[in-house]
Design a protein around this motif. Structure first.
Motif, PDB file in Angstrom:
ATOM      1  N   PHE A   1      -5.763  -9.351  -2.757  1.00  0.00           N
ATOM      2  CA  PHE A   1      -5.709  -7.990  -2.222  1.00  0.00           C
ATOM      3  C   PHE A   1      -4.368  -7.719  -1.550  1.00  0.00           C
ATOM      4  O   PHE A   1      -3.785  -6.633  -1.680  1.00  0.00           O
ATOM      5  N   SER A   2      -3.846  -8.713  -0.812  1.00  0.00           N
ATOM      6  CA  SER A   2      -2.622  -8.526  -0.031  1.00  0.00           C
ATOM      7  C   SER A   2      -1.393  -8.302  -0.888  1.00  0.00           C
ATOM      8  O   SER A   2      -0.361  -7.831  -0.393  1.00  0.00           O
ATOM      9  N   MET A   3      -1.483  -8.603  -2.183  1.00  0.00           N
ATOM     10  CA  MET A   3      -0.312  -8.445  -3.047  1.00  0.00           C
ATOM     11  C   MET A   3       0.038  -6.983  -3.303  1.00  0.00           C
ATOM     12  O   MET A   3       1.097  -6.683  -3.854  1.00  0.00           O
ATOM     13  N   ARG A   4      -0.830  -6.064  -2.891  1.00  0.00           N
ATOM     14  CA  ARG A   4      -0.472  -4.649  -2.991  1.00  0.00           C
ATOM     15  C   ARG A   4       0.645  -4.291  -2.012  1.00  0.00           C
ATOM     16  O   ARG A   4       1.207  -3.202  -2.086  1.00  0.00           O
ATOM     17  N   TYR A   5       0.952  -5.214  -1.096  1.00  0.00           N
ATOM     18  CA  TYR A   5       2.057  -5.002  -0.158  1.00  0.00           C
ATOM     19  C   TYR A   5       3.243  -5.906  -0.498  1.00  0.00           C
ATOM     20  O   TYR A   5       4.100  -6.151   0.346  1.00  0.00           O
ATOM     21  N   ALA A   6       3.281  -6.406  -1.747  1.00  0.00           N
ATOM     22  CA  ALA A   6       4.366  -7.276  -2.194  1.00  0.00           C
ATOM     23  C   ALA A   6       5.655  -6.487  -2.365  1.00  0.00           C
ATOM     24  O   ALA A   6       5.655  -5.251  -2.446  1.00  0.00           O
ATOM     25  N   GLU A   7       6.769  -7.203  -2.452  1.00  0.00           N
ATOM     26  CA  GLU A   7       8.081  -6.568  -2.502  1.00  0.00           C
ATOM     27  C   GLU A   7       8.230  -5.643  -3.716  1.00  0.00           C
ATOM     28  O   GLU A   7       8.715  -4.521  -3.590  1.00  0.00           O
ATOM     29  N   LYS A   8       7.831  -6.094  -4.885  1.00  0.00           N
ATOM     30  CA  LYS A   8       8.007  -5.285  -6.090  1.00  0.00           C
ATOM     31  C   LYS A   8       7.205  -3.990  -6.001  1.00  0.00           C
ATOM     32  O   LYS A   8       7.698  -2.908  -6.359  1.00  0.00           O
ATOM     33  N   VAL A   9       5.968  -4.085  -5.500  1.00  0.00           N
ATOM     34  CA  VAL A   9       5.120  -2.898  -5.366  1.00  0.00           C
ATOM     35  C   VAL A   9       5.730  -1.927  -4.362  1.00  0.00           C
ATOM     36  O   VAL A   9       5.810  -0.715  -4.610  1.00  0.00           O
ATOM     37  N   SER A  10       6.169  -2.452  -3.230  1.00  0.00           N
ATOM     38  CA  SER A  10       6.750  -1.589  -2.193  1.00  0.00           C
ATOM     39  C   SER A  10       8.036  -0.933  -2.668  1.00  0.00           C
ATOM     40  O   SER A  10       8.294   0.243  -2.381  1.00  0.00           O
TER      41      SER A  10
END
Length: 496
Positions: A475-484
């Protein structure tokens, strides 16, 4: 080359997390984008650069020395060197000495209207290659890994002859409004409400983190000053600025104050750097001993400091809860202490409590409790923890407790999820938005409920914990660098 964006970097001179971390990470993401040409505004949060005189030197060594003097002034509070009398220095002297009187304000307005006083509102470039060490260590190192250094140093950096503190003072006292000449830049991205104006051809974008100084004014330091600064800056910005909020909860706060700006408000969640990931399970005793805060736990002499560090290192049992953030009222550390203490009494477990954060304000009674628990070796207060050490602390913790009454985003829960550590969070709207159903929630006003939630976590078998943390990490990967980065690019392209 894409659109030119100048970004305010004043929060980078402050702490590790929160707004300073979001500023550093966002700058790195935009610097890595092919769609933008990025500049950094080395904007003083104090008074050290107010009235700085930029002379048009033709000799390279003179220009470099001038840049060096500007860097000395950044964050120093008051300049300790003399540039000689100038129009900008005259303004500084008048502002600090006479603007509290009606005659002083009228005198300034007269001088400006007649053209006698023209403050230097231009941007002046700082050579990032020559000053690469300062720019990296003073501004970015606290939040970014070393492999990002070439990327951020490649950007251009600028200084000016005013400071944010002085602009706030002028705006707060309603004398006049400072303007910074941003001619040639498509956008100016301010990390907090901006207390002045920019050039007409530049779009102003405000990164809005929270409305705490307005909605929860008694939970912050110097509340009257902060309230005036934020409320007046926001009122000024609301006329024509664009806003990028760090959560939908923050967006709702902003629109409750200025509903008329809805078509100029966007949301881009904060980014948690990809460097946050679980490390191998290991003892963190060396980190505990090295980073233990002795100044705020009643230990002062060198011999006592060494004895204390040895004591807590030897008595640390590697079973601990972690809480990250400045010790100040809205972080609700009093409930963390009481809930943790009740859990220990009811279970008989010797689970330690590790707090990573500097001591802030308004918590004298709490600090007395912290000193008592620290002397027993049950609670360890840490400061000056590096990024790598923080990741190790998260990775080895039993759980991360996030107990705030109010937040704009709340980094520590996502950072813990990245490190496969369970999260126990206060049940407030922003936590429900940012953490989803990947945390165990409790009423922040109920210490009994926190204690029972800690017990609930302790009753979950190891296999159950693994499932919870694996789901939370995904779930936390929605705040990853590429997404952001993609989210920022989409929003900036809409605005520009």
């Amino acid at each position: 080359m894409g659109k030119r964006i100048l970004m305010d970097l004043h929060p980078c001179f402050d702490g590790y997390a929160g707004i300073p971390q979001d500023t550093r990470v966002t700058f790195a993401l935009l610097a890595d984008s092919e769609n933008f040409e990025l500049g950094g505004h080395l904007f003083d949060n104090s008074y050290g650069t107010c009235g700085f005189v930029w002379k048009p030197y033709s000799v390279w060594s003179d220009r470099i020395n001038q840049m060096s003097e500007y860097i000395i002034g950044l964050g120093s509070g008051e300049r300790r060197y003399d540039h000689g009398m100038s129009e900008s220095k005259m303004i500084r002297i008048i502002l600090k000495g006479y603007c509290s009187t009606t005659w002083g304000r009228l005198f300034i307005r007269f001088l400006i209207s007649m053209g006698y006083l023209k403050p230097d509102n231009r941007l002046h470039e700082i050579d990032s290659n020559f000053f690469h060490d300062y720019i990296w260590r003073a501004i970015f190192q606290k939040s970014l890994t070393a492999d990002r250094k070439p990327q951020v140093i490649a950007a251009r950096y600028f200084g000016c002859s005013t400071s944010r503190a002085n602009m706030l003072r002028v705006l707060r006292n309603r004398k006049f409004i400072h303007t910074i000449d941003t001619t040639g830049w498509d956008a100016y991205l301010s990390q907090t409400p901006f207390p002045g104006k920019i050039s007409p051809g530049t779009k102003q974008i405000i990164r809005f983190h929270d409305a705490v100084p307005i909605q929860n004014p008694t939970t912050i330091n110097n509340p009257y000053i902060h309230h005036q600064a934020i409320s007046r800056s926001l009122k000024l910005n609301a006329k024509n600025s664009y806003f990028v909020c760090n959560s939908n909860a923050t967006k709702d706060q902003l629109l409750s104050l200025f509903p008329e700006i809805e078509d100029r408000v966007h949301v881009v969640h904060c980014c948690v750097p990809d460097g946050f990931k679980q490390t191998e399970k290991q003892s963190v005793r060396d980190i505990i001993s090295k980073c233990a805060n002795t100044q705020n736990v009643g230990v002062s002499s060198f011999s006592d400091v060494m004895k204390y560090k040895t004591f807590i290192g030897e008595n640390f049992n590697d079973e601990y809860f972690i809480a990250v953030g400045t010790i100040e009222p809205r972080k609700n550390y009093s409930s963390i202490l009481e809930g943790w203490n009740r859990f220990r009494k009811s279970t008989g477990k010797n689970t330690k409590l590790v707090i990573v954060g500097n001591t802030g304000w308004g918590e004298d009674a709490l600090l007395s409790q912290i000193i008592t628990y620290s002397h027993n070796g049950d609670l360890i207060l840490l400061n000056n923890v590096s990024l790598y050490e923080l990741i190790d602390l998260y990775s080895n913790a039993t759980a991360c407790i996030v107990a705030s009454y109010t937040e704009g985003f709340s980094y520590s829960g996502i950072e813990a999820m990245r490190c496969n550590t369970p999260v126990i969070a206060s049940d407030i709207p922003v936590h429900r938005e940012v953490y989803g159903d990947n945390a165990l929630y409790f009423d922040p006003y109920s210490q009994d409920e926190l204690a029972s939630t800690l017990q609930k976590l302790a009753d979950i078998p190891y296999e159950g914990i693994e499932k919870i943390t694996a789901k939370a990490r995904e779930f936390s990967m929605r705040y990853a660098e590429k997404v952001s980065q993609e989210n920022w690019e989409n929003v900036l392209n809409m605005i520009l």
